[in-house]
Structure formats: C-alpha cells, structure tokens
Design an enzyme around this catalytic site. Structure first.
Site, PDB file in Angstrom:
ATOM      1  N   ASP A   1      -0.113   1.140   7.201  1.00 41.92           N
ATOM      2  CA  ASP A   1      -0.353   2.392   6.911  1.00 41.92           C
ATOM      3  C   ASP A   1      -1.546   2.825   5.887  1.00 41.92           C
ATOM      4  O   ASP A   1      -1.951   3.829   5.629  1.00 41.92           O
ATOM      5  CB  ASP A   1       1.014   3.153   6.679  1.00 41.92           C
ATOM      6  CG  ASP A   1       0.745   4.706   6.474  1.00 41.92           C
ATOM      7  OD1 ASP A   1      -0.366   5.184   7.237  1.00 41.92           O
ATOM      8  OD2 ASP A   1       1.720   5.381   5.900  1.00 41.92           O
TER       9      ASP A   1
ATOM     10  N   ASP B   1      -3.650   8.911  12.350  1.00 45.63           N
ATOM     11  CA  ASP B   1      -2.878   8.043  11.382  1.00 45.63           C
ATOM     12  C   ASP B   1      -1.518   7.941  11.625  1.00 45.63           C
ATOM     13  O   ASP B   1      -0.774   8.779  10.931  1.00 45.63           O
ATOM     14  CB  ASP B   1      -3.229   8.408  10.023  1.00 45.63           C
ATOM     15  CG  ASP B   1      -2.657   7.219   9.135  1.00 45.63           C
ATOM     16  OD1 ASP B   1      -2.271   6.183   9.721  1.00 45.63           O
ATOM     17  OD2 ASP B   1      -2.699   7.123   7.971  1.00 45.63           O
TER      18      ASP B   1
ATOM     19  N   ARG C   1      -8.502   2.483   3.801  1.00 47.23           N
ATOM     20  CA  ARG C   1      -9.204   1.344   2.932  1.00 47.23           C
ATOM     21  C   ARG C   1      -9.812   0.364   3.567  1.00 47.23           C
ATOM     22  O   ARG C   1     -10.845  -0.283   3.202  1.00 47.23           O
ATOM     23  CB  ARG C   1      -8.532   1.031   1.331  1.00 47.23           C
ATOM     24  CG  ARG C   1      -7.327   0.141   1.956  1.00 47.23           C
ATOM     25  CD  ARG C   1      -6.332   0.011   0.981  1.00 47.23           C
ATOM     26  NE  ARG C   1      -5.345   1.213   0.952  1.00 47.23           N
ATOM     27  CZ  ARG C   1      -4.376   1.333   0.045  1.00 47.23           C
ATOM     28  NH1 ARG C   1      -4.062   0.610  -0.829  1.00 47.23           N
ATOM     29  NH2 ARG C   1      -3.607   2.661  -0.137  1.00 47.23           N
TER      30      ARG C   1
ATOM     31  N   LYS D   1       4.737   6.008  10.358  1.00 45.34           N
ATOM     32  CA  LYS D   1       5.143   7.018   9.310  1.00 45.34           C
ATOM     33  C   LYS D   1       6.324   7.731   9.737  1.00 45.34           C
ATOM     34  O   LYS D   1       6.794   7.702  10.936  1.00 45.34           O
ATOM     35  CB  LYS D   1       3.918   8.180   9.284  1.00 45.34           C
ATOM     36  CG  LYS D   1       2.635   7.730   8.543  1.00 45.34           C
ATOM     37  CD  LYS D   1       1.520   8.868   8.300  1.00 45.34           C
ATOM     38  CE  LYS D   1       0.543   8.452   7.601  1.00 45.34           C
ATOM     39  NZ  LYS D   1       0.735   8.218   6.287  1.00 45.34           N
TER      40      LYS D   1
HETATM   41  N1  BES Z   1      -3.748   9.046   5.500  1.00 45.70           N
HETATM   42  C1  BES Z   1      -2.900   8.339   4.445  1.00 45.70           C
HETATM   43  C2  BES Z   1      -2.894   9.144   3.093  1.00 45.70           C
HETATM   44  C3  BES Z   1      -2.617  10.691   3.287  1.00 45.70           C
HETATM   45  C4  BES Z   1      -1.217  11.230   2.751  1.00 45.70           C
HETATM   46  C5  BES Z   1      -3.430  11.727   3.845  1.00 45.70           C
HETATM   47  C6  BES Z   1      -0.763  12.447   2.895  1.00 45.70           C
HETATM   48  C7  BES Z   1      -3.021  13.103   3.757  1.00 45.70           C
HETATM   49  C8  BES Z   1      -1.810  13.508   3.459  1.00 45.70           C
HETATM   50  C9  BES Z   1      -2.956   6.966   4.031  1.00 45.70           C
HETATM   51  O1  BES Z   1      -3.753   6.302   5.273  1.00 45.70           O
HETATM   52  C10 BES Z   1      -1.792   6.425   3.948  1.00 45.70           C
HETATM   53  O2  BES Z   1      -0.984   6.374   4.749  1.00 45.70           O
HETATM   54  N2  BES Z   1      -1.546   5.999   2.729  1.00 45.70           N
HETATM   55  C11 BES Z   1      -0.484   5.454   2.153  1.00 45.70           C
HETATM   56  C12 BES Z   1      -0.689   3.907   1.404  1.00 45.70           C
HETATM   57  C13 BES Z   1       0.430   3.263   1.462  1.00 45.70           C
HETATM   58  C14 BES Z   1       1.016   2.439   2.569  1.00 45.70           C
HETATM   59  C15 BES Z   1      -0.145   2.218   0.350  1.00 45.70           C
HETATM   60  C16 BES Z   1       0.318   6.232   1.409  1.00 45.70           C
HETATM   61  O3  BES Z   1      -0.410   6.881   0.478  1.00 45.70           O
HETATM   62  O4  BES Z   1       1.434   6.250   1.336  1.00 45.70           O
HETATM   63 ZN    ZN Z   2      -4.919   7.308   6.748  1.00 46.66          ZN
HETATM   64 ZN    ZN Z   3      -2.145   5.487   6.691  1.00 46.08          ZN
END
Ligand code: BES
Ligand code: ZN
Ligand code: ZN
Length: 490
Positions: free
Chosen positions: A339, A262, A343, A269
């Site tokens: 990101d 990801d 979902r 990120k």
């Molecule tokens: N894979 C990440 C979530 C994650 C964060 C997993 C830390 C493991 C450790 C997910 O896809 C993500 O990036 N989520 C974002 C969502 C936001 C953009 C609404 C987040 O949690 O910041």
């Molecule tokens: Zn993710």
């Molecule tokens: Zn993500």
C-alpha cells in the site's frame, strides 16, 4: 466568460447585482452601491453577517432587476479568501436560481485593506471555480453553469487589469480540468486511458508529448513502478510533457503521482477509504494541468512534467509483501507494504527525470500518506524540502492562492526507520509514527543534487463534501499553487 467591467448601474439593465456586505464597516465607494447597502441594512433580518443574504427587487436608483446582498462578516477578518468564497457562493446561488449570468460588485480596496489586484483576482477566481459542475454521469442535468461572469470595478482598474480575466480563465480552467480527471471513476481512467486524455489536452496546447508504454518501462528497468503495476490487468504508462519556453536555463521538472486506483494491493485497504482512492492520481492531474496552463500562457521557464500512471490492484500477479525489486536508479527496495506504492512509482519517475533532464528544480506532488492527513487535516498540504528558498517560495504561493501549505521536516536520523535487512531500503517504515516524514525521506534517497521539494496533497486532493467554490470530489489542488509559484519565481 469571465469579465472585468465598469458599467453604469443607473442605466445598464442587468438581471442581478451581487454585493458583498460587511457587518461593521462600509466597503463600497460607489455611491449607488453604498446607498443600496444602507437600504439593505435597514432590514432587521440582514446584518451583513457571514453568508446572510437579502434580495431587493427593483432596487431604487439602479437599473438592475434585483440586488442580492451577501454578508461577508467582520471587516477585521475580511481577506482575499473571504471574497473568493463569497464569489463562489454567489455563483452557486445563481445556478440555483437558474440564472444565466452574474454581476458582482467589487468592494473598494481602500476600505477593505485588500490590494486591488488581489481582491479582484480573488473574486474572479471564486466565481470561475464555483461555476464548475461535474454531471457527466447524470442523465438529467438539473443545474446549468452560468454562461458569463462579470466582476464590476472602477474604469481605471478595468483598464489596468485588461489581461487578468484571461489569465485567470486559463489557470482556473486548468484547475477544473484537474478536478474532472480526479472525478472520473477509476473504470473510466485506467492508466493508458488517462495517459491518452492527458496527451490529448497537452497536444492541443502545443506541448511536446511522449507516452512511454510498458515495454519501454521494462527496457528502462523501472522495477519499482512495474512492481506496483504487476497486479492489474490495466497496463501502466508514463507521460512526459515538455513546455519549451524561451528561457535557456535547465528546466523545472514536476512529477505527479498517478495511481488511478489504490486498492492497497495485497496489503488491501479496508472499507471506508477505498472509494476515495480513485483520487490517488490527483498529483498527476495537477502537474499535467500546470503544463497545459503554462503552455497557454506561454511562460518563459522551461517546464517538464513526468507522470507515472499505474493501478494498484490485487491478483495472482500482484507484488507480494517482502518482494525485493531493483529500481531505475539501481538501488534495491524491499516492498514491506504494497500500500506504500506511491513512493515506488515516484522514485523511478524522479530518478528518470533527473537523469534525462538535469533539472534546476524538481517538485513532486502526491497523495502520498494518510499520516499527512492526520497531521494537517483535509485542507492543508505538507511541504518538504532541504532547500529553504524553494520551500518558502511554495509556502508563499500557498498563502496567496489559499491552497494552503505547511512545512514538515526531513529529519536525517529518521532514515533509520527505512532500514531493510535484505535490500538497500524498505518502502515501509518500522513505525507508523511520523510516516509522512518517512515517506518523504524515502523519496529523498532517490534525488541526487537537484533542488527538490515534495508536496503531500493526500488531504486536499479530494473532498467528500462541497465547499464555497468547489463541488464534491477533486479539488484541483496544486494547479493554482504551482502556477503562482512559477509566475512569481522566475
Ligand atoms: N494513497 C495512499 C495515501 C492516502 C491516504 C491518500 C488517504 C489519500 C487519502 C497511499 O498510497 C497509502 O496507502 N499510504 C499508506 C502508507 C503506509 C502503508 C506506509 C498510508 O498512508 O497509510
Ligand atoms: Zn496511494
Ligand atoms: Zn497506497
């Protein structure tokens, strides 16, 4: 490999004997073991405090070459997890000492207050899980795992729990498989390769396996999943595993987030968190491993895993923030943030699973939100459900397995946060406050009448540091949890 044994410590020559010792209460009923503990406690440097260690060579009256006493601290706080950790650390000490086998004396349940089966189970689990090394990429294999683990118990317990070691090997073996998949670097597990690895493990256990290739996903119009995959030259796949079971009821469906890397996509990120994102398929690894264990143990319940696999990358073909896609369910989603990709793949997988299998219960497991890690830290998963019994059942399994879970709410009014001006819904909440809840609510919009729970394992899916019975990297979190749930909620 894993054995529960009753041996005559006076006569049987063994290389070592690990003995847990409490700082303020005798916990062994075997007279020889308690005499040895008394002896150990005469040394001022050993008081039985947590993680203290004392080694006695040629312990008196005992045929073992050495007795290794390991402190487990205060009797009042002694629980199954203390024993699990003690066993894991003991195995790690044996590996350090380059031993090939370990013998571990179980304490007396009457003294510890820990149920006999649970105490022995914890010791065997900790030992088995602590014996795992991920050294595939090291030229020199400096450490060698033990070849055999014996937990020593009274003959009656050994007879009564004849089947327990094999069951633990299966469930914990599946946990190690999940860890290995998470530990693989993303260049070794692009979606179709991971699909093949999962399919291979599943077929070997007699599960029915389908791997849906990109063409199929296009034909089925899985617009949300395909939007995430669009930026990567590694094509997506969806794995469907089926364990038939004897039971005729509608199945339990498990859905696991499988993002093999990801990057965040165009909403790239930053720095620090990127290397951990190889672990963004920990949910997929966990549910695939549960099916493998369920097949090996021949569980009665019909069980299905639906595993969407994609890589979230940046390129000229990436989905853009603001793009709108049509999901498998038919609703449109504005992709406010690339990101928030987990979902997107989950809603297509869940809607497909619900339509095709009409499950009685659906549980998804996903490293879904950073917000869940902020809320609960790195060791506790968030559990969301509108079904009280289902949620409580999962929480209870969390307590038994120490794969800890905590309930989080699905507040109807927070759906407000997901409004889109252009599409039916946005994948990006309008505020970052409560975004673990918003993510869960987003998923809930794509579940029909099925009893459903969502487990956010973003924290506990992968650790940077090792702990008592897990190395650095993948933890296999979810495998023991869901196996316990399946075996206790028939
Ligand atoms: N894979 C990440 C979530 C994650 C964060 C997993 C830390 C493991 C450790 C997910 O896809 C993500 O990036 N989520 C974002 C969502 C936001 C953009 C609404 C987040 O949690 O910041
Ligand atoms: Zn993710
Ligand atoms: Zn993500």
């Amino acid at each position: 490999m894993l054995h529960l044994a009753a041996i005559d410590l006076k006569r049987q020559k063994i290389n070592n004997l690990f003995i847990p010792v409490c700082e303020n209460k005798p916990i062994h009923s075997d007279p020889l073991v308690s005499a040895l503990v008394d002896r150990a406690l005469t040394f001022p440097e050993f008081k039985g405090k947590k993680d203290q260690e004392l080694v006695l060579h040629q312990p008196p009256g005992c045929a073992a070459e050495k007795a290794v006493f390991r402190g487990v601290g205060d009797a009042k706080t002694l629980d199954a997890e203390t024993l699990r950790q003690m066993a894991g650390k003991s195995v790690k000490r044996c590996i350090q000492m380059e031993l090939a086998r370990m013998w571990l004396a179980a304490p007396d349940p009457a003294a510890t207050g820990i149920d006999e089966t649970e105490g022995l189970r914890a010791l065997m689990e900790g030992a088995f899980l602590g014996n795992h090394l991920f050294d595939r990429y090291k030229e020199k294999k400096e450490k060698k795992p033990l070849t055999r683990l014996d937990v020593l118990a009274p003959p009656a317990a050994v007879a009564r729990l004849r089947r327990l070691p094999a069951e633990i090997e299966t469930v914990c073996g599946a946990t190690l498989m999940a860890r290995d998949w998470v530990n693989l670097p993303s260049n070794a597990k692009p979606p179709r390769v991971l699909a093949r690895l999962i399919a291979g493990a599943a077929k070997a256990r007699g599960l029915a396996v389908e791997v849906l290739a990109e063409r199929r996903l296009q034909q089925m119009e899985m617009g949300a999943l395909l939007a995430v995959a669009a930026g990567s030259s590694n094509r997506p796949a969806m794995v469907v595993l089926q364990h038939k079971g004897a039971d005729r009821r509608p199945p339990v469906v498990l859905v696991g987030k499988g993002v093999t890397f990801d990057s965040g996509g165009i909403n790239l990120k930053t720095g620090d968190s990127l290397p951990d994102m190889k672990g963004d398929m920990a949910g997929a690894a966990a549910v695939a491993s549960v099916l493998v264990a369920a097949a090996e143990l021949n569980l009665k319940r019909r069980l299905i895993a639906v595993i969407p696999l994609v890589e979230n990358m940046v390129s000229g073909s990436s989905t853009r923030p603001g793009d709108i896609v049509r999901t498998f369910a038919g609703k449109t989603v504005e992709i406010g943030n690339t990101d928030a990709e987990g979902r997107l793949i989950l809603i297509d997988a869940m809607a497909y699973a619900e339509r095709r299998f009409k499950p009685e219960i659906m549980i998804d497991v996903a490293t879904l939100t950073g917000a869940c890690v902020i809320a609960l830290g790195e060791k506790i998963a968030g559990v969301f459900s509108r079904d009280e019994a289902l949620q409580q059942g999962i929480l209870a399994s969390g307590r038994r397995t120490h794969e800890r879970c905590w309930p989080l709410p699905l507040p109807e009014d927070y759906k407000e946060l997901l409004k889109s001006s252009y599409a039916d819904i946005s994948n990006m909440p309008s505020t970052r406050y409560g975004s673990a809840l918003a993510a869960a609510l987003f998923l809930s919009e794509f579940v029909g009448g099925t009893r459903w729970a969502h487990i956010d394992i973003a924290g506990p899916g992968l650790h940077r540091k090792e702990d008592a019975y897990c190395g650095p990297g993948g933890t296999g979190f979810g495998v023991r949890l869901l196996m316990d749930w399946l075996m206790n909620n028939p």
